[in-house]
Write a protein that holds these residues in place. Sequence first.
Motif, PDB file in Angstrom:
ATOM      1  N   ARG A 120      -3.893  -0.734 -29.161  1.00 50.41           N
ATOM      2  CA  ARG A 120      -4.017   0.311 -30.175  1.00 50.41           C
ATOM      3  C   ARG A 120      -5.341   0.192 -30.912  1.00 50.41           C
ATOM      4  N   GLU A 162      -8.324   2.931 -31.178  1.00 49.21           N
ATOM      5  CA  GLU A 162      -8.740   3.475 -32.471  1.00 49.21           C
ATOM      6  C   GLU A 162     -10.215   3.228 -32.756  1.00 49.21           C
ATOM      7  N   GLU A 221       0.403  -4.657 -27.671  1.00 46.07           N
ATOM      8  CA  GLU A 221       0.295  -3.243 -28.039  1.00 46.07           C
ATOM      9  C   GLU A 221      -0.655  -3.066 -29.222  1.00 46.07           C
TER      10      GLU A 221
END
Length: 174
Positions: free
Chosen positions: A74, A78, A70
Amino acid sequence: MTPAPPPTPDDPEAWNAYLAEGNAKQARKRVAADVLLRDAQGRVLLVNPTYKPDWDLPGGMAEANEPPEEAACRELAEELGLTVTVLRLLVVDWVAPHGPWDDQIAFIFDGGTLANDTVNQLSLHDGELAEAEFVTPEVAHGRLSDRMRPRFAAAVHAASDGCPRYLRNGTPGA
């Protein structure tokens, strides 16, 4: 005087306090999670971070209590605006303490091959990256740091043969 025996699960409040005390004494590991992404030509995606001297695989550090896969997804969202589903684990590398840093567990996941339209729309989304580029594995080998190079090579081999690799500070482990 003999110390009192530890509490048991029969007293949940005392048991949880006992476990929390033990947890507080356990080592905390830094966790890095990167992704090996390829384009249709077999080139790999490298990023050039603004905060360190060498190119790297896309990804980054996990936050507290965040699963590594994860964290990798992420970080890609981003930094590059990419939504990626990791396909499988390629490498786990235990990295020894170095400089001011404690040891770390570094993961590389297989992100598969990106579609041409995704590759063409790739853009930087925050100030942590100066550049992102698809390069041949040979070019990648020359751009990566000495610490990252063996991890990258192991990931490329694992992606090819389907066998994940465990490394200890960049060297094949047990």
